[in-house]
Scaffold this motif. Structure first.
Motif, PDB file in Angstrom:
ATOM      1  N   GLY A  51     -24.360   3.747  -8.160  1.00 26.31           N
ATOM      2  CA  GLY A  51     -24.813   2.397  -7.825  1.00 26.31           C
ATOM      3  C   GLY A  51     -26.251   2.354  -7.329  1.00 26.31           C
ATOM      4  O   GLY A  51     -27.083   3.197  -7.686  1.00 26.31           O
ATOM      5  N   TRP A  52     -26.552   1.379  -6.492  1.00 22.43           N
ATOM      6  CA  TRP A  52     -27.916   1.207  -6.004  1.00 22.43           C
ATOM      7  C   TRP A  52     -28.367   2.304  -5.066  1.00 22.43           C
ATOM      8  O   TRP A  52     -29.560   2.504  -4.858  1.00 22.43           O
ATOM      9  CB  TRP A  52     -28.109  -0.182  -5.392  1.00 22.43           C
ATOM     10  CG  TRP A  52     -28.431  -1.156  -6.479  1.00 22.43           C
ATOM     11  CD1 TRP A  52     -27.572  -2.040  -7.083  1.00 22.43           C
ATOM     12  CD2 TRP A  52     -29.689  -1.277  -7.165  1.00 22.43           C
ATOM     13  NE1 TRP A  52     -28.230  -2.708  -8.096  1.00 22.43           N
ATOM     14  CE2 TRP A  52     -29.517  -2.273  -8.171  1.00 22.43           C
ATOM     15  CE3 TRP A  52     -30.932  -0.651  -7.045  1.00 22.43           C
ATOM     16  CZ2 TRP A  52     -30.552  -2.644  -9.033  1.00 22.43           C
ATOM     17  CZ3 TRP A  52     -31.962  -1.019  -7.898  1.00 22.43           C
ATOM     18  CH2 TRP A  52     -31.771  -2.010  -8.886  1.00 22.43           C
ATOM     19  N   THR A  53     -27.398   3.031  -4.481  1.00 22.70           N
ATOM     20  CA  THR A  53     -27.772   4.163  -3.632  1.00 22.70           C
ATOM     21  C   THR A  53     -28.556   5.194  -4.439  1.00 22.70           C
ATOM     22  O   THR A  53     -29.585   5.716  -3.982  1.00 22.70           O
ATOM     23  CB  THR A  53     -26.505   4.807  -3.025  1.00 22.70           C
ATOM     24  OG1 THR A  53     -25.889   3.847  -2.167  1.00 22.70           O
ATOM     25  CG2 THR A  53     -26.828   6.061  -2.246  1.00 22.70           C
ATOM     26  N   ASP A  54     -28.098   5.487  -5.650  1.00 26.18           N
ATOM     27  CA  ASP A  54     -28.837   6.427  -6.494  1.00 26.18           C
ATOM     28  C   ASP A  54     -29.966   5.739  -7.261  1.00 26.18           C
ATOM     29  O   ASP A  54     -31.028   6.316  -7.464  1.00 26.18           O
ATOM     30  CB  ASP A  54     -27.882   7.110  -7.487  1.00 26.18           C
ATOM     31  CG  ASP A  54     -27.048   8.195  -6.807  1.00 26.18           C
ATOM     32  OD1 ASP A  54     -27.610   8.918  -5.957  1.00 26.18           O
ATOM     33  OD2 ASP A  54     -25.847   8.313  -7.105  1.00 26.18           O
ATOM     34  N   ARG A  55     -29.730   4.500  -7.672  1.00 27.46           N
ATOM     35  CA  ARG A  55     -30.714   3.817  -8.505  1.00 27.46           C
ATOM     36  C   ARG A  55     -32.022   3.558  -7.741  1.00 27.46           C
ATOM     37  O   ARG A  55     -33.102   3.732  -8.276  1.00 27.46           O
ATOM     38  CB  ARG A  55     -30.113   2.500  -9.019  1.00 27.46           C
ATOM     39  CG  ARG A  55     -30.778   2.002 -10.300  1.00 27.46           C
ATOM     40  CD  ARG A  55     -30.035   0.817 -10.875  1.00 27.46           C
ATOM     41  NE  ARG A  55     -28.697   1.182 -11.329  1.00 27.46           N
ATOM     42  CZ  ARG A  55     -27.582   0.598 -10.904  1.00 27.46           C
ATOM     43  NH1 ARG A  55     -27.632  -0.401 -10.038  1.00 27.46           N
ATOM     44  NH2 ARG A  55     -26.418   0.999 -11.351  1.00 27.46           N
ATOM     45  N   ILE A  56     -31.877   3.179  -6.483  1.00 23.34           N
ATOM     46  CA  ILE A  56     -33.086   2.866  -5.705  1.00 23.34           C
ATOM     47  C   ILE A  56     -33.937   4.121  -5.487  1.00 23.34           C
ATOM     48  O   ILE A  56     -35.168   4.047  -5.398  1.00 23.34           O
ATOM     49  CB  ILE A  56     -32.723   2.206  -4.342  1.00 23.34           C
ATOM     50  CG1 ILE A  56     -33.894   1.380  -3.802  1.00 23.34           C
ATOM     51  CG2 ILE A  56     -32.314   3.230  -3.302  1.00 23.34           C
ATOM     52  CD1 ILE A  56     -34.101   0.067  -4.452  1.00 23.34           C
ATOM     53  N   ALA A  57     -33.254   5.268  -5.403  1.00 20.46           N
ATOM     54  CA  ALA A  57     -33.969   6.520  -5.146  1.00 20.46           C
ATOM     55  C   ALA A  57     -35.005   6.803  -6.228  1.00 20.46           C
ATOM     56  O   ALA A  57     -36.046   7.426  -5.972  1.00 20.46           O
ATOM     57  CB  ALA A  57     -32.969   7.677  -5.051  1.00 20.46           C
ATOM     58  N   GLY A  58     -34.729   6.324  -7.432  1.00 19.14           N
ATOM     59  CA  GLY A  58     -35.626   6.587  -8.555  1.00 19.14           C
ATOM     60  C   GLY A  58     -36.880   5.723  -8.582  1.00 19.14           C
ATOM     61  O   GLY A  58     -37.796   5.998  -9.359  1.00 19.14           O
ATOM     62  N   VAL A  59     -36.917   4.698  -7.759  1.00 23.00           N
ATOM     63  CA  VAL A  59     -38.081   3.802  -7.811  1.00 23.00           C
ATOM     64  C   VAL A  59     -38.778   3.622  -6.467  1.00 23.00           C
ATOM     65  O   VAL A  59     -39.511   2.661  -6.256  1.00 23.00           O
ATOM     66  CB  VAL A  59     -37.700   2.404  -8.366  1.00 23.00           C
ATOM     67  CG1 VAL A  59     -37.640   2.447  -9.879  1.00 23.00           C
ATOM     68  CG2 VAL A  59     -36.392   1.904  -7.785  1.00 23.00           C
ATOM     69  N   LEU A  60     -38.554   4.566  -5.583  1.00 22.40           N
ATOM     70  CA  LEU A  60     -39.222   4.463  -4.286  1.00 22.40           C
ATOM     71  C   LEU A  60     -40.688   4.883  -4.400  1.00 22.40           C
ATOM     72  O   LEU A  60     -41.031   5.753  -5.202  1.00 22.40           O
ATOM     73  CB  LEU A  60     -38.500   5.346  -3.264  1.00 22.40           C
ATOM     74  CG  LEU A  60     -37.075   4.901  -2.912  1.00 22.40           C
ATOM     75  CD1 LEU A  60     -36.417   5.934  -2.010  1.00 22.40           C
ATOM     76  CD2 LEU A  60     -37.083   3.530  -2.255  1.00 22.40           C
ATOM     77  N   ILE A  61     -41.515   4.279  -3.586  1.00 20.56           N
ATOM     78  CA  ILE A  61     -42.928   4.637  -3.540  1.00 20.56           C
ATOM     79  C   ILE A  61     -43.074   5.908  -2.706  1.00 20.56           C
ATOM     80  O   ILE A  61     -42.552   5.979  -1.582  1.00 20.56           O
ATOM     81  CB  ILE A  61     -43.729   3.455  -2.948  1.00 20.56           C
ATOM     82  CG1 ILE A  61     -43.724   2.317  -3.973  1.00 20.56           C
ATOM     83  CG2 ILE A  61     -45.143   3.864  -2.595  1.00 20.56           C
ATOM     84  CD1 ILE A  61     -44.112   0.996  -3.405  1.00 20.56           C
ATOM     85  N   GLU A  62     -43.726   6.903  -3.271  1.00 21.87           N
ATOM     86  CA  GLU A  62     -43.817   8.231  -2.641  1.00 21.87           C
ATOM     87  C   GLU A  62     -42.426   8.783  -2.341  1.00 21.87           C
ATOM     88  O   GLU A  62     -42.257   9.600  -1.432  1.00 21.87           O
ATOM     89  CB  GLU A  62     -44.657   8.177  -1.360  1.00 21.87           C
ATOM     90  CG  GLU A  62     -46.092   7.714  -1.616  1.00 21.87           C
ATOM     91  CD  GLU A  62     -46.933   7.676  -0.342  1.00 21.87           C
ATOM     92  OE1 GLU A  62     -46.555   8.329   0.643  1.00 21.87           O
ATOM     93  OE2 GLU A  62     -47.970   6.977  -0.349  1.00 21.87           O
TER      94      GLU A  62
END
Lengths: 172, 172, 172, 172
Positions: free
Chosen positions: B130-141
């Motif tokens: 879900g978003w727990t993994d998905r967000i990790a891919g688009v974090l800044i730095e």
């Protein structure tokens, strides 16, 4: 229609808002001359630029502002929520038919999720940076924020297309 | 500490919640035995599983529920907000010291942005989807939701690390 | 039961709160030993006195505080609402089974109307002054805040009666 | 100025709203021709009558409605709050310069307290019944809702005086 434009807050004379001035001018102008009501958070950044041009074109602009302070001077009506920015953003969505997203920091990201969860159609004005472009890269099937497919998120690459997609979208 | 666990809602006997049962059991149990107060939305899915195991371990569980309906039966105190889920999620953040995220649909996505905007430390329990993994891919730095770097988002790959990172984090 | 005690805010060492100390001590103590959960706004005045004695008697006290500041030190759980006092008071009512009113300024007046509108039974602890006594003089048929008779407002003249009336009341 | 008119909800063809039709017609008309913005809860009763006549006179009418339903058809802009009536009433007060009260049940009572607590000037249109007349009998020094004297509550006996008092009042 009530069309919300969301995006970067911040000083209109500084990066990244400054670079989006022309797009915002066009967006506000065209929303106004098509007789849509422009809704936004009522403060600075993208909100200020779009509000200004919409008002200059004789449009109606409703600012739904956080806290109890006044918004910018380009609002035809200002609604004070007394709430923090995030809660205000959720409240704004109760009053919107479609959203056009331009750049944007985390507040814009929250608004994208908030709109999606309420089934409000979202149009990304691509190429404007921030979460508008970033979210496009992680959508499910290129269109949804989760498997429930609550409402479609669409890509546009110019202002005319953005407004047309917003007009033709259907709130869930 | 008040630690919120956010993540998938939905039936605990169905995918994708079912597959995360063991992790949730461990998470709730360890939060409870370390005497942290568990905060969550108080209904089904991840919230129910974590609440159940925290309570079984003698922990305190506060459910901050949307609307006026009752939450699940594993809450030591239930706070009804009368608000929709999104606004409730923002309200929850006023009452949290750190967040651990497990899987999650768009509501979880909104909560990640909401927490970040308030400067609340976020720990992603990676591998839960879900978003727990998905967000990790688009974090800044690899750490932030925008250039302002309001608070750090951290990755963990097991429950012990997740709790330790939450404990050692500092609210902005 | 979740019993809210509403009434004067202000310094506990000054009029009019000071004069009500004994009553508040008794009220908090008896609510606690009867295993009711005490709910209140979590700050000073009547709220502080009742909370203190309830906690001293081993009771559970939930403070539902306005804004984001901490409440008094006698709360077993504090819920921050981020809202102004009036909106917080409305939110509090979603989480209450009955109300006991002790003295009170305009904020207490608002809470009486708010509780009535939600059908929450109200017990006036008469003789404590403020809106608790003032409202009693203008009730319709001595019991209601309007012709709809949404819920009954009852008079008590001592702490035992107040608690008993609250216990025997029925939320609409 | 943004002037809110509060008062009885209910069917406009039935008692007690029916009897106040002429007063509401005059009130809405005169608020509009004096170019004030009329604010109200946007549904039936007094709100509907005043909105209708203000709109007929070319005025602007903002309805701040509870829940997510649409308000009456006489609104120039409708703002949906998603909240229950009481919380909506508090929110309305953030957006008002003065209040004129006409009759009213407990919801109007709550609005009087809510306005007072925020320092918003209140004008009672006396002789219209309900809490508008009832509250007049229990004011401290005939003017205040408590000893703090947060803002003055004034009596008027006709529409012209009500509007003039509202115009000359000063928000605290």
């Amino acid at each position: 229609m009530k069309i919300a434009v969301i995006g970067y807050s911040g000083n209109v004379n500084e990066t990244p808002v400054k670079q989006l001035e022309e797009i915002c001018e066009e967006l506000g102008h065209k929303i106004a001359i098509k007789k849509h009501i422009l809704i936004n958070g009522g403060t600075d950044g993208i909100m200020e630029l779009v509000s200004r041009s919409a008002r200059n074109a004789g449009g109606e602009v409703i600012g739904i502002v956080a806290g109890l302070e006044s918004g910018n001077k380009h609002l035809s009506f200002e609604f004070k929520t007394g709430m923090d920015s995030s809660m205000r953003s959720v409240l704004m969505m109760y009053n919107v038919d479609a959203i056009i997203s331009v750049g944007g920091k985390a507040g814009t990201g929250l608004e994208l999720f908030s709109a999606y969860l309420m089934g409000i159609p979202i149009v990304l004005l691509r190429g404007t940076g921030g979460w508008t472009d970033r979210i496009a890269g992680v959508l499910i099937e290129g269109k949804y924020l989760d498997e429930r497919k609550l409402v479609e998120i669409k890509n546009s690459w110019n202002v005319d297309d953005a407004i047309e997609l917003a007009e033709n979208s259907k709130r869930r």
